[in-house]
Design a protein around this motif. Structure first.
Motif, PDB file in Angstrom:
ATOM      1  N   PHE A  30      -4.338  -0.378  -2.302  1.00 31.96           N
ATOM      2  CA  PHE A  30      -5.347   0.679  -2.184  1.00 31.96           C
ATOM      3  C   PHE A  30      -5.391   1.223  -0.760  1.00 31.96           C
ATOM      4  CE2 PHE A  30      -9.740   1.693  -0.983  1.00 31.96           C
ATOM      5  CZ  PHE A  30      -9.988   2.753  -1.838  1.00 31.96           C
ATOM      6  N   HIS A  31      -5.366   0.321   0.222  1.00 28.76           N
ATOM      7  CA  HIS A  31      -5.431   0.754   1.616  1.00 28.76           C
ATOM      8  C   HIS A  31      -4.147   1.445   2.072  1.00 28.76           C
ATOM      9  CE1 HIS A  31      -8.963  -1.947   1.747  1.00 28.76           C
ATOM     10  NE2 HIS A  31      -9.399  -0.990   2.528  1.00 28.76           N
ATOM     11  N   ILE A  32      -3.014   1.061   1.523  1.00 25.16           N
ATOM     12  CA  ILE A  32      -1.768   1.754   1.841  1.00 25.16           C
ATOM     13  C   ILE A  32      -1.839   3.197   1.350  1.00 25.16           C
ATOM     14  CG2 ILE A  32       0.693   1.898   1.286  1.00 25.16           C
ATOM     15  CD1 ILE A  32       0.723  -1.195   1.389  1.00 25.16           C
ATOM     16  N   VAL A  33      -2.299   3.386   0.120  1.00 27.29           N
ATOM     17  CA  VAL A  33      -2.426   4.742  -0.432  1.00 27.29           C
ATOM     18  C   VAL A  33      -3.442   5.546   0.362  1.00 27.29           C
ATOM     19  CG1 VAL A  33      -3.143   6.064  -2.475  1.00 27.29           C
ATOM     20  CG2 VAL A  33      -1.672   4.052  -2.734  1.00 27.29           C
ATOM     21  N   TRP A  34      -4.572   4.939   0.694  1.00 26.98           N
ATOM     22  CA  TRP A  34      -5.599   5.613   1.493  1.00 26.98           C
ATOM     23  C   TRP A  34      -5.026   6.029   2.841  1.00 26.98           C
ATOM     24  CZ3 TRP A  34     -11.181   3.241   1.886  1.00 26.98           C
ATOM     25  CH2 TRP A  34     -12.066   4.205   2.352  1.00 26.98           C
ATOM     26  N   GLY A  35      -4.241   5.154   3.454  1.00 26.99           N
ATOM     27  CA  GLY A  35      -3.621   5.463   4.738  1.00 26.99           C
ATOM     28  C   GLY A  35      -2.652   6.629   4.648  1.00 26.99           C
ATOM     29  N   VAL A  36      -1.893   6.694   3.563  1.00 23.74           N
ATOM     30  CA  VAL A  36      -0.963   7.817   3.371  1.00 23.74           C
ATOM     31  C   VAL A  36      -1.748   9.120   3.254  1.00 23.74           C
ATOM     32  CG1 VAL A  36       0.693   8.840   1.761  1.00 23.74           C
ATOM     33  CG2 VAL A  36       0.883   6.421   2.372  1.00 23.74           C
TER      34      VAL A  36
END
Length: 108
Positions: A30-36
């Motif tokens: 979730f945080h990887i996608v949010w970061g992108v």
């Protein structure tokens, strides 16, 4: 470097790191996608003002919740006041001060 190249490199590095160390936790994905999406919003902040506001308020709420939780068990979580909480607050404040204003420049 384009955003697509950056995302591809981040995902490749994450894949290597997580397969060598452990499984990817759902929260981390979730945080990887949010970061992108945050990287995409940074390229055109005015067009993504709503997302930046959401990110700011979500991080502020997260930090306040962490303060309350850490304060209830200081023996175990005292270090959160030196690590996680300041980091999250700096991110929220950074977005607050750096996001574009609501005023649209006059056309003329």
């Amino acid at each position: 470097m384009s955003i697509e190249d950056l995302v591809a490199r981040l995902l490749a590095a994450a894949r290597v790191a997580f397969t060598q160390a452990r499984e990817l936790h759902p929260d981390e994905s979730f945080h990887i996608v949010w970061g992108v999406f945050l990287l995409v919003a940074a390229r055109n902040p005015l067009a993504h003002r709503s997302f930046l506001s959401f990110t700011m308020w979500a991080n502020l709420a997260h930090a306040l919740l962490m303060v309350a939780q850490a304060a209830t068990d200081l023996d175990r979580y005292w270090s959160k006041f030196l690590t996680d909480i300041p980091f999250i607050l700096i991110l929220a404040l950074g977005i607050f001060f750096l996001r574009p204003s609501e005023r649209v420049p006059a056309e003329g």
